[in-house]
Design an enzyme around this catalytic site. Structure first.
Site, mmCIF file in Angstrom:
data_model
loop_
_atom_site.group_PDB
_atom_site.id
_atom_site.type_symbol
_atom_site.label_atom_id
_atom_site.label_comp_id
_atom_site.label_asym_id
_atom_site.label_seq_id
_atom_site.Cartn_x
_atom_site.Cartn_y
_atom_site.Cartn_z
ATOM 1 N N GLY A 239 0.751 -1.249 0.000
ATOM 2 C CA GLY A 239 0.000 0.000 0.000
ATOM 3 C C GLY A 239 0.776 1.290 0.000
ATOM 4 N N GLU A 273 3.890 -6.692 1.776
ATOM 5 C CA GLU A 273 3.441 -7.075 0.439
ATOM 6 C C GLU A 273 3.458 -5.871 -0.498
ATOM 7 O OE1 GLU A 273 -0.525 -8.529 1.077
ATOM 8 O OE2 GLU A 273 0.125 -10.221 2.303
ATOM 9 N N CYS A 342 -13.096 2.541 -28.628
ATOM 10 C CA CYS A 342 -14.384 3.203 -28.837
ATOM 11 C C CYS A 342 -15.114 3.442 -27.525
ATOM 12 C CB CYS A 342 -15.225 2.365 -29.785
ATOM 13 S SG CYS A 342 -14.350 2.144 -31.323
#
Ligand code: LLP
Length: 423
Positions: A239, A273, A342
């Protein structure tokens, strides 16, 4: 710090002119600097040198096996969220004993694959998942290492799509309920309780949400230990944010010292992590200008990379700095940089002051090493683009450009549709 810099107005990655790579591999492509990402890993890992810890690089941010290998060689484990990520990590040569598996929706076949591979632990996100892991382990005659992913109800003050540790989010088990679930887990015969885990969100640019989380976890760890439950690992998740534009996130060393201070005397092995902080600024997207178009209202720069290649601006309205690969004199203009897809959300930059690009010129979309290729798709039947790794003055294609044949691989037209007389 990163290794993308101008030499005589030409953007280089380490010692390699990007123009040259583009000439050989075509556009668009992802480009990573070996030196930058390896260095980012070492700085992060080194910041925790004083405590028992394991860094498990978060594969979701960039799961190319060559990239994973860079960290694995430095002793990293891998944080996975699917059987596919486990497969990638194993292909890259990870020590399975350094793999942690998070995610709210682990399937039984994925759990069995992880058990057979011998991963360190599952970060369990619901009471039902505990039962399923216990059953799978029983069937295989194994013990499953687990921790409970606790939702600490801390506001990470980041984009609402990437906040994960609030009560309203789908992740983890509430801190109030965690103790009771640990007691239930203790009674399940095929589980081995190893620790506790959490992950509060991504692109977090302040320290307080992390230290608040640790304060909350500390209390519950104390209670659990009093109850005789041996918490050996504390997984803080990932994080830590990076600078895309003007954010000023803490340096990993500040983050580390705050965490070490908040958790002093806890006597456990820490797991981290990180994803974005390691690879985010170590990669860019290189794209070519196809057309420029001025309408009554706006200038558009139409490039050959689209939201299928880099989804972040379309999904989170996120900022990626735009730079020319070859600088030249001239005024800046206000423009939208858009792709060929698109959809009106197909943009890389909106209302941005950028150099006046001409047809055929190359553009670098910065800070695209994390959640760039890994979130790309084949939308609009666009082959996925190559990934290139630079080391010094050499480059290596670490993923080939897909071909049209790759687009239909695995598809089949049933026989009845081949028959002209079908009703
Ligand atoms: N651990 C867990 C359990 C996670 O869910 C995540 C990210 C990480 C670690 C790594 O977080 P990092 O250190 O990279 O912030 N696609 C979004 C980001 C989604 C993050 C999801 N979880 C983006 O492009 O910003």
């Amino acid at each position: 710090m990163h290794d993308f810099h101008y030499v005589d107005d030409e953007l280089c990655c380490e010692g390699m002119p990007i123009l040259k790579i583009a000439g050989e591999v075509g556009t668009p492509f992802y480009l990573y600097s070996y030196r930058t990402i390896k260095n980012h890993f070492k700085v992060f890992d080194g910041a925790f040198a004083g405590i028992s810890h394991l860094v498990c690089f978060s594969a979701k941010s960039n799961a190319n096996i060559a990239i994973l290998k860079i960290f694995i060689r430095e002793g990293s484990g891998v944080d996975i969220v699917s059987g596919g990520e486990l497969y990638r990590a194993l292909q890259a040569g990870v020590d399975p004993g350094k793999v942690v598996y998070s995610g709210v929706g682990k399937r039984a076949d994925e759990i069995e694959y992880a058990l057979k591979s011998g991963i360190l632990m599952f970060n369990v996100e619901s009471p039902q998942e505990l039962e399923v892991i216990n059953d799978c382990a029983g069937r295989l005659g194994k013990k499953a290492g687990i921790s409970l992913r606790v939702n600490p109800d801390v506001d990470p003050r980041t984009h609402r799509h990437i906040a994960t540790g609030l009560r309203e989010n789908k992740f983890g088990i509430s801190i109030e309920r965690a103790r009771e679930e640990y007691h239930r887990a203790e009674k399940l015969p095929h589980l081995d309780i190893k620790g506790i885990s959490c992950h509060i969100g991504s692109q977090v640019t302040e320290i307080a949400p992390f230290t608040d989380t640790i304060e909350r976890l500390k209390k519950i760890i104390r209670l659990l230990r009093k109850d005789g439950i041996n918490i050996r690992y504390l997984d803080i998740g990932g994080g830590l944010g990076i600078t895309y534009d003007r954010e000023t996130p803490p340096h990993p060393s500040e983050y580390a010292s705050a965490i070490m201070k908040a958790s002093a005397g806890m006597d456990c092995t820490f797991i981290f992590e990180p994803g974005r902080v390691i690879v985010g600024n170590g990669g860019i997207l290189v794209t070519r200008v196809l057309y420029t178009k001025a309408t009554e209202d706006k200038n558009f720069v139409i490039v050959d990379a689209g939201m299928n290649d880099l989804l972040r601006p379309a999904l989170y309205d996120s900022y990626h700095h735009i730079q020319p690969v070859v600088k030249r004199e001239g005024q800046e203009i206000m423009a939208d940089v858009v792709g060929p897809i698109c959809e009106s959300s197909d943009y890389l930059a909106k209302g941005r002051m950028i150099p006046r690009f001409e047809r055929g010129e190359l553009m670098a979309v910065m800070s695209a090493g994390a959640y760039g290729f890994s979130m790309s798709s084949n939308y609009n039947a666009r082959p996925r683009i190559p990934e290139v790794l630079v080391r010094n003055d050499q480059f290596y294609v670490i993923r080939k450009r897909e071909e049209y044949a790759d687009l239909v691989r695995g598809e089949e037209i049933p026989n009845f549709l081949m028959n002209e007389t079908v009703a």
